[in-house]
Structure formats: C-alpha cells, structure tokens
Enzyme design. Structure first.
Site, PDB file in Angstrom:
ATOM      1  N   SER A  45       1.055  -1.273   0.072  1.00 34.62           N
ATOM      2  CA  SER A  45      -0.137  -0.078  -0.017  1.00 34.62           C
ATOM      3  C   SER A  45       0.820   1.265  -0.089  1.00 34.62           C
ATOM      4  O   SER A  45       1.987   1.273  -0.074  1.00 34.62           O
ATOM      5  CB  SER A  45      -0.909   0.104   1.078  1.00 34.62           C
ATOM      6  OG  SER A  45      -0.066   0.145   2.403  1.00 34.62           O
ATOM      7  N   ASP A  97       7.499  -9.345   7.765  1.00 35.15           N
ATOM      8  CA  ASP A  97       7.396  -8.163   8.804  1.00 35.15           C
ATOM      9  C   ASP A  97       8.855  -7.840   8.843  1.00 35.15           C
ATOM     10  O   ASP A  97       9.886  -8.543   9.202  1.00 35.15           O
ATOM     11  CB  ASP A  97       7.079  -9.052  10.267  1.00 35.15           C
ATOM     12  CG  ASP A  97       7.512  -8.091  11.487  1.00 35.15           C
ATOM     13  OD1 ASP A  97       7.681  -6.843  11.170  1.00 35.15           O
ATOM     14  OD2 ASP A  97       6.930  -8.640  12.394  1.00 35.15           O
ATOM     15  N   SER A 217      12.461   8.199   3.602  1.00 35.52           N
ATOM     16  CA  SER A 217      12.659   9.096   4.575  1.00 35.52           C
ATOM     17  C   SER A 217      11.375   9.516   4.835  1.00 35.52           C
ATOM     18  O   SER A 217      10.387   9.321   4.336  1.00 35.52           O
ATOM     19  CB  SER A 217      13.909   9.787   4.638  1.00 35.52           C
ATOM     20  OG  SER A 217      13.709  10.547   6.085  1.00 35.52           O
ATOM     21  N   TYR A 231       8.586   8.956  15.244  1.00 36.64           N
ATOM     22  CA  TYR A 231       8.602   9.182  13.788  1.00 36.64           C
ATOM     23  C   TYR A 231       9.872   9.851  13.390  1.00 36.64           C
ATOM     24  O   TYR A 231      10.643   9.506  12.555  1.00 36.64           O
ATOM     25  CB  TYR A 231       7.233   9.436  13.501  1.00 36.64           C
ATOM     26  CG  TYR A 231       7.110   9.406  11.887  1.00 36.64           C
ATOM     27  CD1 TYR A 231       7.062   8.171  11.283  1.00 36.64           C
ATOM     28  CD2 TYR A 231       7.157  10.560  11.105  1.00 36.64           C
ATOM     29  CE1 TYR A 231       6.937   8.297   9.741  1.00 36.64           C
ATOM     30  CE2 TYR A 231       7.277  10.732   9.880  1.00 36.64           C
ATOM     31  CZ  TYR A 231       7.003   9.320   9.082  1.00 36.64           C
ATOM     32  OH  TYR A 231       7.102   9.503   7.809  1.00 36.64           O
ATOM     33  N   LYS A 235      13.362   8.878  11.098  1.00 36.97           N
ATOM     34  CA  LYS A 235      13.510   9.508   9.875  1.00 36.97           C
ATOM     35  C   LYS A 235      14.643  10.302   9.833  1.00 36.97           C
ATOM     36  O   LYS A 235      15.232  10.335   8.907  1.00 36.97           O
ATOM     37  CB  LYS A 235      12.172  10.187   9.324  1.00 36.97           C
ATOM     38  CG  LYS A 235      10.751   9.125   9.145  1.00 36.97           C
ATOM     39  CD  LYS A 235      11.179   8.471   7.978  1.00 36.97           C
ATOM     40  CE  LYS A 235       9.870   7.518   7.715  1.00 36.97           C
ATOM     41  NZ  LYS A 235      10.249   6.411   6.640  1.00 36.97           N
ATOM     42  N   VAL A 264       1.274  13.406   2.349  1.00 40.28           N
ATOM     43  CA  VAL A 264       0.900  12.927   1.167  1.00 40.28           C
ATOM     44  C   VAL A 264      -0.433  12.156   1.787  1.00 40.28           C
ATOM     45  O   VAL A 264      -0.306  11.309   2.670  1.00 40.28           O
ATOM     46  CB  VAL A 264       1.509  12.040   0.219  1.00 40.28           C
ATOM     47  CG1 VAL A 264       0.954  11.293  -1.281  1.00 40.28           C
ATOM     48  CG2 VAL A 264       2.987  12.645  -0.219  1.00 40.28           C
ATOM     49  N   THR A 266      -2.045   9.289   1.956  1.00 32.49           N
ATOM     50  CA  THR A 266      -1.862   8.006   1.753  1.00 32.49           C
ATOM     51  C   THR A 266      -2.456   7.097   3.292  1.00 32.49           C
ATOM     52  O   THR A 266      -2.577   7.853   4.005  1.00 32.49           O
ATOM     53  CB  THR A 266      -0.491   7.540   1.442  1.00 32.49           C
ATOM     54  OG1 THR A 266       0.224   7.592   2.700  1.00 32.49           O
ATOM     55  CG2 THR A 266       0.216   7.987   0.417  1.00 32.49           C
TER      56      THR A 266
END
Length: 389
Positions: A45, A97, A217, A231, A235, A264, A266
């Site tokens: 995805s 995974d 990234s 997060y 990154k 974005v 998503t």
C-alpha cells in the site's frame, strides 16, 4: 588522507563518487526500468504500491514484501491481469515483517530465486509506520512516546516506552539495508564505459546490472514533527544512514539515494493528520512516484536525496541559477510548477568538508606522534585501568 585538507568540496565529491546535482526539470529515460528486479518493503500500500503500479507498466520485475497480506495479494493480482504486464514479467508478493530478520532474509532469497537474472537491481526500503496515539490525550490503549504513563509518584514506575515505530522505521530499514548491501554487491560490477544521461550523469550500459538502494525517509527526516517524536527520530536516523552510506558507495559500487516526501494523502497519514493540514497544500502521490522513478531509472544518480512537496510556481533568476517563488493569480513569463527539490545538494561545502579537514588533522597528529605515541597511549590505558581496580 595523504595531502593537506582542501576547502574545495568538489574534491570530496569526486573522492566519494557523488554524481552532479539532479536537475529535476529535465526529462529522464524510463527504458532502463525494463527487466530490472526491484524489491520493495512496505509494497502492499501507500508509496510502495504506487511505485509497483508505475514500474510494472515499464516492464520491471517486482518483489513486494509487507504484513498486509490481503492488500499485497490483491495488488499482485491487479498487476498480473493488467494489459501492460508481459507474460514473463515476475510480480509476486510475500509476507514480510521488516522487524524480523528471518522474514527479510526469506524475502531477499525469494527475490533472487524468482528474478530472471537471479539478481536484485534495486532495493526500496519503503516500510514505515507512524505513532497512532493522540499526543495531547494519550490513553492506555494508544500510548505515545512523549507522555509516559503513571506520572503520579504514588504509582509504580512507567512501563517501557512504545518503540514499535522505531523498530519498523529504523531497525527494519537497517535490516533491509544490510541485506541490500550484501545481495546488490553480488551483481556484476558496473561497466567503466558510460553514456550521458538526461540529468548530466553517467549511466552504465544495459549489459551491466544496477546496484541501487533507495531509502525512503520523510519531511520528518529534515524538520521536527511535534507529536511524532518517535517517527521524527526514526526518519532523521534514516537520513543519517543515507549520508553515511553515500560516503562509502565508491567501495561497493552501490548507488545510495534517498527520498523525503512531504505530507501525502496515503493510508500512512491518518484523518487527524489531514485535518491539521486543512487549508494547506499537500504533496501529490504522482510527484513522489516521479521522483522515485527518476532515482531508480537514471543509473548515474549517486548519493542524492530528493524532497517532494506541494507544487510551487517558480521563475528562474539569472544570478547563480536562483529561483523566485511566484505569488498571486497573475501569470509570470517563464514560470513553471515544481514539486521535487534536491536536499543536501551542497552540504559537502558546509559539513562534510569540515569533517574531512578535521579527520585529516587527527590523522596527521597520529602520524607525527608515530609508534612512540601509540605505545605511550596503550601503556597509559592499561596502567590507568589497573590503578582504578
């Protein structure tokens, strides 16, 4: 280094074999995608699926790994039934995974076995997740890193922090990178005979197998995202990995590039995240795909990172190739819309050159001290430690 340090960043760029800056306004040749075997983690995805759909249309063989088995199998069925997919085109999905070394190793081995050339040309480290808890109102079922539980002194100490994001976004990427460095190095080395590509970089002839690692990234790898501490840290770490690897790519012949997309729409971005962006522009998925495709297709791009953001109206200025942002509704002569920008394009002038000079000084000091200084330091270490016992 054998000579004195230099203030000229080009000497450092030449030494690490970094390619020239990427001109994102120029076209690139997508024909190099045909016949490439591309492994994508997080391929069921989001960005991974979008990459797969686009690259499949250009004849690439695709190996997709993810934990979302239903989405992965549906995507493979869609691509295999597409009229643009060739009968002999390899497209398959395998559960993976990324936090499991065994799963990742199995994915790479499956890709080698399925590839028509028994090689992997490009590895895309695309798997990633974000913190789902509410940073302003964390709960027991959705804790976040920023807010430890049980802050009342009368309660037991807090439990360990939730580090799943770090496990997927950093440990998983490190596993992918380590395996990529091994399997990509098995490819026939790039030829010394080169041709000029559309971005003024050298592209090996198609007889050679590409060796390319693309790290995904985020804008969070460049700026902090409040409420997404884990997060953001992960990154930023991916960008540190990119900057370290690109300095040694000349030894392995592996191209290392990075992509840092802005927000974005998503599945990775929750509705709450989109709500915070209401009224502001977001990046387009097709621009992210275009930037990634440029890095994969142009085999002369080495050690470069591209940022993908909202499209901005810009005009080229004469002085030093600078750009001016166009504001207002009126159209300006010569304006264009640009969404992809180079990141860290000139950092060797400010960071790596300084580090290079500093390391040269340290090495020079070591040479001047010679074996006498080496032995003296060793004696001091062992004698000092005995004295502290």
């Amino acid at each position: 280094m054998s000579g004195p340090p230099t203030d000229d960043p080009s000497s450092v760029v030449d030494l690490i074999s970094q390619s020239p800056p990427v001109d994102c306004s120029k076209p690139y040749d997508t024909s190099t995608l045909a016949g490439k075997t591309i492994l994508i983690t997080g391929g069921a995805s989001g960005f991974g699926a979008a990459f797969a759909r686009h690259w499949a249309r250009h004849g690439a063989h695709l190996v997709l790994g993810d934990i979302n088995d239903r989405a992965g199998e549906e995507l493979v069925a869609e691509l295999r039934s597409s009229p643009s997919t060739a009968p002999d085109q390899v497209i398959f999905y395998q559960h993976c995974d990324v936090t499991s070394w065994t799963d990742q190793l199995a994915l790479f081995r499956a890709a080698i076995a399925a590839s028509p050339n028994h090689t992997i040309d490009t590895v895309v480290a695309g798997a990633g997740i974000i913190e789902r808890g509410n940073p302003l109102a964390p709960s027991a079922t959705s804790p976040v890193f920023d807010h430890p539980a049980n802050l009342d002194a009368s309660h037991p100490p807090p439990p360990p922090p939730p580090l799943k994001v770090l496990a997927v976004n950093l440990t998983g990427v490190m596993y992918t990178t380590h395996l990529a460095l091994y399997y990509l190095s098995l490819n026939p080395p790039p030829s010394t005979t080169t041709t000029t590509s559309s971005s003024s970089s050298s592209t090996p002839p198609r007889a050679a197998r590409d060796r390319h690692l693309l790290l995904i990234s985020s804008i969070a790898g460049l700026i902090p995202l409040p409420g997404q501490t884990e997060y953001t840290a992960s990154k930023h770490a991916v960008m540190g990995l990119f900057r370290a690897l690109r300095a040694t790519q000349q030894y392995s012949g592996i191209r290392v590039n990075a992509l840092t997309p802005y927000f974005v729409d998503t599945p990775l971005l929750p509705a709450a995240g989109l709500a915070l962006l209401a009224g502001a522009a977001t990046a387009a998925l097709e621009d992210v795909v275009d930037a990634a495709t440029r890095l994969v297709a142009d085999e002369g791009i080495r050690g470069r990172a591209l940022l993908v953001g909202p499209k901005i109206r810009v005009v080229d200025l004469v002085d030093g190739g600078r750009l001016r942002v166009v504001e207002g509704e009126a159209r300006t002569e010569g304006e264009r819309r640009q969404a992809v920008w180079e990141v860290y394009g000139h950092d060797y002038e400010r960071v790596e050159v300084f580090v290079w000079r500093y390391l040269w000084v340290l090495n020079l000091m070591r040479r001047l001290r010679g074996w006498v200084g080496f032995v003296r330091d060793l004696c001091g270490i062992f004698v000092g430690r005995r004295g502290r016992r």
